[in-house]
Design a protein around this motif. Structure first.
Motif, mmCIF file in Angstrom:
data_model
loop_
_atom_site.group_PDB
_atom_site.id
_atom_site.type_symbol
_atom_site.label_atom_id
_atom_site.label_comp_id
_atom_site.label_asym_id
_atom_site.label_seq_id
_atom_site.Cartn_x
_atom_site.Cartn_y
_atom_site.Cartn_z
ATOM 1 N N THR A 233 30.764 -32.690 14.071
ATOM 2 C CA THR A 233 29.383 -32.580 14.534
ATOM 3 C C THR A 233 29.008 -33.615 15.591
ATOM 4 O O THR A 233 27.872 -33.648 16.062
ATOM 5 C CB THR A 233 28.425 -32.715 13.340
ATOM 6 N N TYR A 234 29.956 -34.478 15.978
ATOM 7 C CA TYR A 234 29.692 -35.535 16.950
ATOM 8 C C TYR A 234 30.951 -35.765 17.772
ATOM 9 O O TYR A 234 32.059 -35.597 17.242
ATOM 10 C CB TYR A 234 29.320 -36.828 16.216
ATOM 11 N N LYS A 235 30.866 -36.103 19.051
ATOM 12 C CA LYS A 235 29.703 -36.234 19.913
ATOM 13 C C LYS A 235 29.621 -34.956 20.734
ATOM 14 O O LYS A 235 30.480 -34.693 21.560
ATOM 15 C CB LYS A 235 29.852 -37.465 20.801
ATOM 16 N N ARG A 236 28.554 -34.209 20.547
ATOM 17 C CA ARG A 236 28.437 -32.888 21.117
ATOM 18 C C ARG A 236 27.612 -32.907 22.404
ATOM 19 O O ARG A 236 26.795 -33.796 22.627
ATOM 20 C CB ARG A 236 27.787 -31.954 20.086
ATOM 21 N N ALA A 237 27.843 -31.894 23.235
ATOM 22 C CA ALA A 237 27.064 -31.747 24.467
ATOM 23 C C ALA A 237 25.657 -31.283 24.116
ATOM 24 O O ALA A 237 25.466 -30.407 23.273
ATOM 25 C CB ALA A 237 27.742 -30.739 25.389
ATOM 26 N N LYS A 238 24.667 -31.897 24.739
ATOM 27 C CA LYS A 238 23.284 -31.491 24.512
ATOM 28 C C LYS A 238 22.968 -30.207 25.270
ATOM 29 O O LYS A 238 23.659 -29.846 26.206
ATOM 30 C CB LYS A 238 22.328 -32.602 24.962
ATOM 31 N N PRO A 256 35.902 -37.443 18.227
ATOM 32 C CA PRO A 256 35.112 -36.520 17.414
ATOM 33 C C PRO A 256 35.124 -36.923 15.937
ATOM 34 O O PRO A 256 36.054 -37.582 15.468
ATOM 35 C CB PRO A 256 35.814 -35.175 17.619
ATOM 36 N N GLY A 257 34.081 -36.552 15.249
ATOM 37 C CA GLY A 257 34.025 -36.872 13.832
ATOM 38 C C GLY A 257 33.033 -36.006 13.095
ATOM 39 O O GLY A 257 32.046 -35.530 13.676
ATOM 40 N N TRP A 258 33.325 -35.812 11.822
ATOM 41 C CA TRP A 258 32.354 -35.204 10.922
ATOM 42 C C TRP A 258 31.447 -36.336 10.465
ATOM 43 O O TRP A 258 31.489 -36.768 9.305
ATOM 44 C CB TRP A 258 33.051 -34.534 9.752
ATOM 45 N N CYS A 259 30.626 -36.853 11.385
ATOM 46 C CA CYS A 259 29.778 -38.002 11.080
ATOM 47 C C CYS A 259 28.680 -37.646 10.089
ATOM 48 O O CYS A 259 28.260 -38.481 9.290
ATOM 49 C CB CYS A 259 29.145 -38.535 12.361
ATOM 50 N N ASP A 260 28.191 -36.426 10.160
ATOM 51 C CA ASP A 260 27.007 -36.009 9.417
ATOM 52 C C ASP A 260 27.446 -35.282 8.144
ATOM 53 O O ASP A 260 27.996 -34.173 8.211
ATOM 54 C CB ASP A 260 26.150 -35.118 10.310
ATOM 55 N N ARG A 261 27.171 -35.906 6.998
ATOM 56 C CA ARG A 261 27.745 -35.413 5.743
ATOM 57 C C ARG A 261 26.708 -35.425 4.619
ATOM 58 O O ARG A 261 25.697 -36.138 4.673
ATOM 59 C CB ARG A 261 28.932 -36.289 5.332
ATOM 60 N N ILE A 262 27.018 -34.670 3.567
ATOM 61 C CA ILE A 262 26.183 -34.632 2.368
ATOM 62 C C ILE A 262 27.111 -34.740 1.166
ATOM 63 O O ILE A 262 27.966 -33.874 0.938
ATOM 64 C CB ILE A 262 25.349 -33.335 2.299
ATOM 65 N N LEU A 263 26.962 -35.830 0.405
ATOM 66 C CA LEU A 263 27.806 -36.124 -0.748
ATOM 67 C C LEU A 263 26.921 -36.244 -1.985
ATOM 68 O O LEU A 263 25.716 -36.472 -1.881
ATOM 69 C CB LEU A 263 28.563 -37.440 -0.550
ATOM 70 N N ALA A 279 27.155 -26.610 9.272
ATOM 71 C CA ALA A 279 26.450 -27.217 10.397
ATOM 72 C C ALA A 279 25.709 -26.119 11.152
ATOM 73 O O ALA A 279 26.059 -24.939 11.066
ATOM 74 C CB ALA A 279 27.432 -27.927 11.323
ATOM 75 N N VAL A 280 24.689 -26.512 11.892
ATOM 76 C CA VAL A 280 23.870 -25.554 12.647
ATOM 77 C C VAL A 280 24.215 -25.693 14.124
ATOM 78 O O VAL A 280 23.775 -26.632 14.789
ATOM 79 C CB VAL A 280 22.368 -25.804 12.411
ATOM 80 N N GLU A 281 25.002 -24.778 14.643
ATOM 81 C CA GLU A 281 25.456 -24.861 16.029
ATOM 82 C C GLU A 281 24.337 -24.605 17.033
ATOM 83 O O GLU A 281 24.390 -25.083 18.170
ATOM 84 C CB GLU A 281 26.603 -23.882 16.264
ATOM 85 N N SER A 282 23.318 -23.859 16.641
ATOM 86 C CA SER A 282 22.251 -23.519 17.585
ATOM 87 C C SER A 282 21.307 -24.688 17.842
ATOM 88 O O SER A 282 20.529 -24.654 18.799
ATOM 89 C CB SER A 282 21.449 -22.326 17.056
ATOM 90 N N ARG A 289 25.028 -32.319 15.575
ATOM 91 C CA ARG A 289 24.549 -31.063 15.028
ATOM 92 C C ARG A 289 24.079 -31.318 13.587
ATOM 93 O O ARG A 289 24.730 -32.054 12.846
ATOM 94 C CB ARG A 289 25.649 -29.999 15.031
ATOM 95 N N PRO A 290 22.933 -30.735 13.204
ATOM 96 C CA PRO A 290 22.475 -30.928 11.827
ATOM 97 C C PRO A 290 23.418 -30.284 10.828
ATOM 98 O O PRO A 290 24.088 -29.294 11.132
ATOM 99 C CB PRO A 290 21.096 -30.245 11.813
ATOM 100 N N VAL A 291 23.456 -30.860 9.643
ATOM 101 C CA VAL A 291 24.281 -30.348 8.552
ATOM 102 C C VAL A 291 23.362 -30.103 7.356
ATOM 103 O O VAL A 291 22.454 -30.892 7.096
ATOM 104 C CB VAL A 291 25.400 -31.350 8.194
ATOM 105 N N TYR A 292 23.605 -29.024 6.631
ATOM 106 C CA TYR A 292 22.793 -28.731 5.464
ATOM 107 C C TYR A 292 23.687 -28.293 4.304
ATOM 108 O O TYR A 292 24.809 -27.808 4.479
ATOM 109 C CB TYR A 292 21.752 -27.642 5.762
ATOM 110 N N ALA A 293 23.158 -28.482 3.086
ATOM 111 C CA ALA A 293 23.842 -28.046 1.874
ATOM 112 C C ALA A 293 22.811 -27.467 0.929
ATOM 113 O O ALA A 293 21.660 -27.919 0.872
ATOM 114 C CB ALA A 293 24.569 -29.215 1.197
#
Length: 298
Positions: A233-238, A256-263, A279-282, A289-293
């Motif tokens: 989810t990082y570092k993505r183009a705006k 790159p990394g899965w920086c945004d996580r939910i544990l 993750a929400v690609e839009s 990119r936001p991540v949800y669970a």
């Protein structure tokens, strides 16, 4: 419970408009959660009231009659955690501040909300030390969170946020910063970066995930996570208009990394099932990119 994390990158910029949170309204319309916890990072405190108002408007427009309310705790930092529900939920705030070289940094830390919803629940929003080579500092912060909020029988702890863990990569490269001139970028880093991005585009993300720096500390402190099946989810183009196709920032490359996580971590007598983790690609407002669970908790 619907849990979301998003690094907005709004330390100095303007607050996002309602369109930036359309994905959140769509999720609530489809899922109708009892509780929504939204952890944001890098949001200037002066922008928080506007963002709160925007989020509530988006949710109530998406789910007519729900009348979402918000309880927030931001501790004067750039790290707000919003708890939203159609029914008022009374939460107690708890904060954990991190220091670097004996100086507190406002944009890093951890804030938490503790509340009772059929069982005691604590949701913590964390933003850990950035930079590929700062693994030791990240691990120390992760350990502080685990010790501050211990696992107790009948309790649930959820940690979400920009944990900043990257792909391990080579140990010998120096990751560029915003101040690094183009001509001074480390060739070893650029080679690793290009290889990782190529794997992301070709769908080889499973192999990349095996090198994620978070695996060790997560297991050491007994945290669980649903299977990760989304792109780093990082570092993505705006302002990426190509929904569903990840684009990474080539002008200011970062490993790159899965920086945004939910544990989560829970004691005995608590059951947690995850029905969605993605993750929400839009949502291309920032370079994350936001991540949800979606957690079903018993």
């Amino acid at each position: 419970m619907l849990l979301c994390t998003w690094n907005l990158g709004c330390k100095d910029a303007e607050a996002p408009k309602a369109g930036a949170f359309k994905w959140l309204g769509d999720l609530c319309q489809r899922l109708k959660p009892e509780i929504l916890a939204l952890g944001l990072q890098e949001l200037n405190p002066r922008l928080l009231p506007e963002v709160e108002q925007t989020v509530v408007q988006v949710l109530n427009a998406a789910v007519p009659g729900a009348e979402f309310q918000v309880t927030s705790e931001h501790c004067g930092s750039y790290l707000p955690l919003l708890l939203l529900s159609p029914v008022k939920v009374t939460a107690e705030a708890a904060a954990l501040r991190f220091t670097f070289d004996k100086h507190e940094v406002c944009s890093k830390g951890c804030v938490a909300l503790q509340f009772e919803q059929k069982l005691p629940i604590c949701v913590a929003n964390a933003h850990l030390e950035a930079g590929h080579g700062k693994l030791e500092a990240r691990n120390e912060m992760f350990a502080q969170i685990a010790e501050r909020f211990p696992a107790r029988d009948g309790h649930l702890l959820v940690v979400l946020g920009d944990l900043n863990y990257r792909l391990q990569g080579l140990q010998s490269f120096t990751e560029p910063t915003k101040k690094t001139p183009l001509a001074s970028r480390c060739p070893k880093f650029l080679a690793e970066f290009e290889d990782a991005v190529a794997k992301c585009y070709s769908g080889e993300v499973v192999q990349l995930l095996e090198t994620c720096q978070l695996h060790g500390p997560r297991r050491s402190y007994g945290f669980e996570e649903a299977p990760v099946r989304f792109h780093p989810t990082y570092k993505r183009a705006k302002a990426d208009s190509t929904e569903g196709v990840p684009r990474y920032d080539l002008e200011e490359p970062r490993m790159p990394g899965w920086c945004d996580r939910i544990l989560w971590r829970c004691g005995q007598k608590v059951e947690v099932e995850v029905s969605e983790y993605s993750a929400v690609e839009s949502a291309d407002f920032s370079d994350h990119r936001p991540v949800y669970a979606v957690l079903d908790v018993r």
